[in-house]
Design a protein around this motif. Structure first.
Motif, mmCIF file in Angstrom:
data_model
loop_
_atom_site.group_PDB
_atom_site.id
_atom_site.type_symbol
_atom_site.label_atom_id
_atom_site.label_comp_id
_atom_site.label_asym_id
_atom_site.label_seq_id
_atom_site.Cartn_x
_atom_site.Cartn_y
_atom_site.Cartn_z
ATOM 1 N N GLU A 1 -13.530 -7.802 -11.753
ATOM 2 C CA GLU A 1 -13.846 -9.224 -11.700
ATOM 3 C C GLU A 1 -12.734 -10.035 -11.043
ATOM 4 O OE1 GLU A 1 -14.987 -12.872 -14.796
ATOM 5 O OE2 GLU A 1 -15.028 -10.788 -15.462
ATOM 6 N N GLY A 2 -11.485 -9.637 -11.251
ATOM 7 C CA GLY A 2 -10.382 -10.457 -10.775
ATOM 8 C C GLY A 2 -9.578 -9.901 -9.613
ATOM 9 N N TYR A 3 -9.969 -8.713 -9.089
ATOM 10 C CA TYR A 3 -9.171 -8.156 -8.000
ATOM 11 C C TYR A 3 -9.954 -7.114 -7.211
ATOM 12 C CZ TYR A 3 -8.431 -3.842 -10.689
ATOM 13 O OH TYR A 3 -8.617 -2.673 -11.373
ATOM 14 N N LEU A 4 -9.421 -6.798 -6.027
ATOM 15 C CA LEU A 4 -9.922 -5.710 -5.197
ATOM 16 C C LEU A 4 -8.765 -4.748 -4.958
ATOM 17 C CD1 LEU A 4 -12.053 -4.402 -3.273
ATOM 18 C CD2 LEU A 4 -11.115 -5.857 -1.462
ATOM 19 N N MET A 5 -8.998 -3.448 -5.169
ATOM 20 C CA MET A 5 -7.985 -2.437 -4.920
ATOM 21 C C MET A 5 -8.287 -1.735 -3.601
ATOM 22 S SD MET A 5 -5.185 -0.990 -6.034
ATOM 23 C CE MET A 5 -5.074 -1.144 -7.835
ATOM 24 N N LEU A 6 -7.284 -1.678 -2.719
ATOM 25 C CA LEU A 6 -7.413 -0.981 -1.455
ATOM 26 C C LEU A 6 -6.364 0.118 -1.381
ATOM 27 C CD1 LEU A 6 -7.623 -4.377 -0.727
ATOM 28 C CD2 LEU A 6 -8.711 -3.307 1.253
ATOM 29 N N THR A 7 -6.618 1.128 -0.556
ATOM 30 C CA THR A 7 -5.694 2.246 -0.436
ATOM 31 C C THR A 7 -5.476 2.611 1.030
ATOM 32 O OG1 THR A 7 -7.484 3.877 -0.622
ATOM 33 C CG2 THR A 7 -6.362 3.228 -2.656
ATOM 34 N N TYR A 8 -4.364 3.269 1.257
ATOM 35 C CA TYR A 8 -4.024 3.760 2.595
ATOM 36 C C TYR A 8 -3.368 5.119 2.425
ATOM 37 C CZ TYR A 8 -2.203 3.639 7.408
ATOM 38 O OH TYR A 8 -1.933 3.899 8.730
ATOM 39 N N TRP A 9 -3.867 6.130 3.153
ATOM 40 C CA TRP A 9 -3.300 7.477 3.087
ATOM 41 C C TRP A 9 -2.475 7.708 4.338
ATOM 42 C CZ3 TRP A 9 -2.188 10.772 -0.459
ATOM 43 C CH2 TRP A 9 -1.929 12.124 -0.150
ATOM 44 N N ILE A 10 -1.182 7.911 4.159
ATOM 45 C CA ILE A 10 -0.255 7.986 5.283
ATOM 46 C C ILE A 10 -0.249 9.341 5.979
ATOM 47 C CG2 ILE A 10 2.170 7.803 5.939
ATOM 48 C CD1 ILE A 10 2.525 5.696 3.777
ATOM 49 N N PRO A 11 -0.166 10.477 5.274
ATOM 50 C CA PRO A 11 -0.050 11.770 5.965
ATOM 51 C C PRO A 11 -1.290 12.120 6.783
ATOM 52 C CG PRO A 11 0.585 11.963 3.649
ATOM 53 C CD PRO A 11 -0.084 10.637 3.820
ATOM 54 N N GLU A 12 -1.103 13.040 7.719
ATOM 55 C CA GLU A 12 -2.240 13.578 8.444
ATOM 56 C C GLU A 12 -3.061 14.453 7.497
ATOM 57 O OE1 GLU A 12 -3.076 12.847 11.488
ATOM 58 O OE2 GLU A 12 -1.305 11.633 11.939
ATOM 59 N N GLY A 13 -4.345 14.581 7.778
ATOM 60 C CA GLY A 13 -5.194 15.422 6.949
ATOM 61 C C GLY A 13 -6.008 14.610 5.957
ATOM 62 N N PRO A 14 -6.763 15.296 5.105
ATOM 63 C CA PRO A 14 -7.651 14.600 4.161
ATOM 64 C C PRO A 14 -6.886 13.802 3.115
ATOM 65 C CG PRO A 14 -7.552 16.950 3.660
ATOM 66 C CD PRO A 14 -6.846 16.763 4.973
ATOM 67 N N CYS A 15 -7.479 12.686 2.715
ATOM 68 C CA CYS A 15 -6.879 11.836 1.685
ATOM 69 C C CYS A 15 -6.940 12.533 0.333
ATOM 70 C CB CYS A 15 -7.606 10.491 1.631
ATOM 71 S SG CYS A 15 -7.028 9.393 0.328
ATOM 72 N N MET A 16 -5.817 12.551 -0.377
ATOM 73 C CA MET A 16 -5.741 13.211 -1.678
ATOM 74 C C MET A 16 -5.687 12.218 -2.832
ATOM 75 S SD MET A 16 -5.926 16.302 -0.748
ATOM 76 C CE MET A 16 -5.589 17.136 -2.302
ATOM 77 N N LEU A 17 -5.914 10.947 -2.552
ATOM 78 C CA LEU A 17 -5.913 9.966 -3.632
ATOM 79 C C LEU A 17 -7.161 10.146 -4.501
ATOM 80 C CD1 LEU A 17 -4.821 6.752 -1.690
ATOM 81 C CD2 LEU A 17 -3.443 8.116 -3.270
#
Length: 363
Positions: free
Chosen positions: A168-184
């Motif tokens: 309700e009060g925020y949006l979470m965004l992500t960024y994956w720095i290394p090459e290859g698939p995102c592991m987050l």
């Protein structure tokens, strides 16, 4: 006003550039013995304070560089260097990063309370921060943008960030720095619901008719159900839901069974826990927002409904509840345990059988 770069004394940019917010220039040193100065003057066309006016030219060229323009400023950051080089000196790029802290997985969490107030400044610092974190070998970046800072969302998306989840009060965004698939880790995949089987000493079960339901359930009687709130236990959530819908106070006994289903709401999975409870009161007070009617219904009459008999899941749930009443089945009781994994207390649901006889107490 003239500021000479002759030492490594740390200065706060907020002393020089108010609209940049909480950023520090930690290393103000001469580059390769080149002395110089930075002139700071009042911008006559702005009421935002003083701006750092400087023209930086590269002393060391990198194969790739990230250029960005702030208010009257232009900087170049080499991807293979941790310095911003200019004719007036060298400024550590580690100083020109968003306020953040490391997580336990070599990632970065941006402090949402220290975001720059100016969108141009945010765009500039976001790019310089990503370059700095890449040099540091960081992996995932978590950027939480409060609702009141929604103007920063398109800037982050343009910079390569992706939506992760929203509240309700925020949006979470992500960024994956290394090459290859995102592991987050992905966003939460499940919603959790509860249903309460409440039987009184007259062998009557507490049932409701909902105001809003699919045509197949119109006119049918069902167990009180609802969703668990954030940070709420199953055993307290089901008591709360029953009280809110019917006005009847109850005491949690056991989790009888649970159902796991997929693609239920917004393509999310669903965990639904069926619980047995004892009534502590009998008077019914219907929640007229969600519930059409509620009553105590003879158990035999409830079971014989077409809604129950023609549905494999509902019929099995009632079979299990009846087996529990006859002490031919044991449910799960919550036990508080502490784990080194998270350092906190949590509820582990299990039952204990001693010898050849169960420990079920019945209702």
């Amino acid at each position: 006003m003239e500021l000479k770069l002759l030492s490594s004394k740390s200065l706060s940019v907020s002393e020089i550039i108010p609209n940049l917010g909480r950023i520090s220039l930690n290393s103000l040193v001469n580059s390769r013995g080149v002395g110089g100065c930075v002139n700071v003057s009042k911008d006559p066309c702005s009421s935002r304070g003083n701006y750092l006016k400087a023209s930086y030219s590269s002393v060391k060229r990198s194969r790739q560089s990230v250029d960005w323009v702030g208010q009257d400023n232009k900087f170049g950051i080499g991807n293979d260097s941790s310095w911003i080089i200019g004719t007036s000196g060298a400024i550590s790029s580690s100083s020109l990063v968003l306020d953040s802290y490391d997580d336990e997985y070599d990632g970065v969490i941006v402090n949402p309370e220290s975001l720059p107030s100016n969108t141009n400044t945010f765009a500039a610092l976001l790019q310089s921060s990503l370059s700095h974190w890449k040099l540091k070998g960081k992996k995932g970046v978590w950027l939480k943008l409060p609702l009141e800072r929604s103007e920063l969302v398109p800037i982050a998306v343009k910079g390569g960030f992706k939506y992760h989840h929203a509240e309700e009060g925020y949006l979470m965004l992500t960024y994956w720095i290394p090459e290859g698939p995102c592991m987050l880790p992905s966003n939460a995949s499940h919603q959790v619901g509860v249903g309460g089987f409440v039987l009184n000493d007259k062998n009557e079960v507490l049932v409701v008719q909902e105001k809003h339901c699919s045509p197949a359930f119109v006119g049918g009687w069902k167990l009180p159900t609802g969703f668990i709130l954030e940070s709420e236990e199953i055993y307290t959530g089901v008591v709360r839901e029953i009280q809110e819908e019917t006005g009847v106070n109850t005491e949690f006994v056991e989790v009888i069974a649970f159902r796991h289903a997929h693609n239920v709401a917004f393509e999310k999975s669903d965990l639904f826990f069926i619980c047995m409870l004892r009534p502590l009161s009998s008077q019914i007070k219907v929640d007229d927002i969600e519930i059409q009617d509620a009553k105590w219904m003879p158990l035999s009459e409830f079971i014989e409904q077409p809604l129950i008999q023609e549905d494999g899941m509902f019929k099995k749930i009632l079979d299990i509840c009846i087996a529990r009443l006859g002490k031919r089945y044991c449910g799960l009781l919550p036990h508080q345990v502490i784990s080194k994994f998270d350092g906190g207390s949590s509820s582990l649901y299990y039952n204990v059988v001693e010898g050849q006889t169960s420990n079920c107490l019945g209702i």
